[in-house]
Design an enzyme around this catalytic site. Structure first.
Site, PDB file in Angstrom:
ATOM      1  N   ASP A 128       0.837  -1.201   0.000  1.00  0.00           N
ATOM      2  CA  ASP A 128       0.000   0.000   0.000  1.00  0.00           C
ATOM      3  C   ASP A 128       0.872   1.252   0.000  1.00  0.00           C
ATOM      4  O   ASP A 128       0.621   2.211  -0.733  1.00  0.00           O
ATOM      5  CB  ASP A 128      -0.907   0.029   1.235  1.00  0.00           C
ATOM      6  CG  ASP A 128      -2.039  -0.971   1.156  1.00  0.00           C
ATOM      7  OD1 ASP A 128      -2.379  -1.392   0.035  1.00  0.00           O
ATOM      8  OD2 ASP A 128      -2.564  -1.349   2.218  1.00  0.00           O
ATOM      9  N   GLU A 129       1.887   1.241   0.840  1.00  0.00           N
ATOM     10  CA  GLU A 129       2.764   2.397   0.971  1.00  0.00           C
ATOM     11  C   GLU A 129       3.438   2.714  -0.362  1.00  0.00           C
ATOM     12  O   GLU A 129       3.531   3.876  -0.771  1.00  0.00           O
ATOM     13  CB  GLU A 129       3.817   2.115   2.048  1.00  0.00           C
ATOM     14  CG  GLU A 129       4.552   3.337   2.537  1.00  0.00           C
ATOM     15  CD  GLU A 129       5.446   3.043   3.725  1.00  0.00           C
ATOM     16  OE1 GLU A 129       6.404   3.818   3.943  1.00  0.00           O
ATOM     17  OE2 GLU A 129       5.207   2.037   4.420  1.00  0.00           O
ATOM     18  N   GLY A 130       3.909   1.670  -1.052  1.00  0.00           N
ATOM     19  CA  GLY A 130       4.544   1.874  -2.345  1.00  0.00           C
ATOM     20  C   GLY A 130       3.572   2.426  -3.372  1.00  0.00           C
ATOM     21  O   GLY A 130       3.890   3.356  -4.121  1.00  0.00           O
TER      22      GLY A 130
END
Length: 362
Positions: free
Chosen positions: A38-40
């Site tokens: 998700d962060e990426g």
């Protein structure tokens, strides 16, 4: 990192945070711990949204920037590859503004800057007096750490340590520092057509990349974010030059907090190793990386992308737009009215002239 150590403790902490926030006048819809993937993905959305890439040429989905994020505990790489993604779990699909994006993204836990630093220190030999010689610290720098607290991380295997206190002594050797950093990676294992490191599948790099968070802060310190892009040799020379400076000189030249200042030698070489040996950037495509701190006054990072996704501010289809703005619409209507008036006036004059001729004949 906390979830990796104790998932139940992480859930209890998250619940406590939610209950605390509910005491304030916010309409809290819930909270969750983001995955590395998700962060990426949200970092990728952020930089491309701010650059206006989603509203570019609809035929060029590869016009987007890839995203390189380096935090303290993890690091992420995200981009739209030229070829089909072989591993489904490394693929995310987005439809944004009427275009389809099938992105590759992977998050490496423990390969953020701070955790990687702990891993390299764990590789060094401890002398009988509890001293560790570290080539990634400037010559003359010393630091005393509590071994139990410092190495209390799931990124390092548990083992008994004969010394509770360790004295780290810097030697400032770029060659040895790079060799030491290489030890925390596996660059040989790969069961796919192409890999990054540790046997992780990664398709060939494609297009331009934006590198932010710790990437930017370290490169900015080394004076490599202006008058660029800088080639790979320039980056290596800048890192070597800083590492070769004695700690006494470093303190006199730079007005930076000692914690960060002491780690720039390691950080510079770590970024070089991660990008070059890990993600497969070379001297040929190194200049495809732009180290960015802010884009149009906004911080580059995953938070804006998360907010945009959560609030559906990026529609799947192109939003309906009126053919004309309000001002243009009024202008056209005024011109049309004038033309219509002139036509009616001419028609009236022609009709009146014919009427007069008819009356004269009678």
């Amino acid at each position: 990192m906390g979830r990796l150590q104790d998932q139940q403790l992480s859930e209890n902490l998250l619940n406590s945070v939610q209950e605390f926030i509910k005491t304030y006048p916010f309409n809290l819809q819930g909270a969750r711990i983001l995955t590395g993937q998700d962060e990426g993905a949200f970092g990728w959305i952020t930089i491309n949204y701010l650059m206006g890439n989603f509203l570019g040429d609809s035929r060029r989905v590869h016009a987007t920037l890839g995203a390189l994020d380096l935090g303290g505990a993890s690091t992420q790489i995200t981009f739209v590859p030229d070829e089909k993604i072989e591993l489904e779990e490394s693929s995310l699909y987005f439809r944004l503004y009427g275009k389809n994006y099938n992105i590759y993204t992977h998050s490496y836990l423990c390969y953020g800057k701070d955790q990687a630093h702990k891993m390299i220190l764990d590789k060094l030999n401890v002398l009988n007096d509890g001293t560790i010689s570290n080539p990634c610290f400037n010559r003359g720098y010393t630091k005393v750490i509590n071994a139990t607290a410092f190495f209390d991380t799931p990124c390092i295997s548990r083992q008994s340590r004969p010394h509770q206190q360790l004295t780290i002594s810097g030697t400032g050797d770029s060659v040895q520092c790079s060799q030491l950093i290489n030890k925390i990676f596996d660059f040989t294992s790969c069961n796919w057509t192409s890999c990054a490191f540790n046997g992780v599948y990664q398709p060939p790099l494609q297009g331009q990349f934006g590198a932010f968070s710790a990437y930017y802060f370290v490169m900015n310190f080394l004076n490599l974010t202006k008058d660029g892009p800088h080639d790979l040799d320039e980056v290596k020379k800048a890192a070597d030059r800083f590492c070769s400076m004695p700690w006494v000189q470093v303190k006199n030249v730079f007005s930076v907090d000692e914690k960060y200042l002491s780690e720039y030698c390691f950080s510079g070489h770590y970024i070089l190793t991660l990008l070059q040996n890990g993600y497969n950037f070379t001297s040929t495509n190194w200049k495809a990386i732009e180290f960015v701190g802010k884009i149009k006054g906004n911080d580059a990072g995953w938070t804006l992308g998360y907010m945009l996704n959560l609030t559906n501010m990026i529609p799947a289809e192109l939003p309906y737009t009126r053919p004309l703005t309000h001002t243009s619409y009024l202008t056209v209507m005024v011109i049309f009215s004038i033309v219509l008036f002139i036509l009616l006036l001419v028609g009236f004059l022609i009709f009146k002239k014919k009427l007069c001729r008819l009356e004269n004949k009678m």
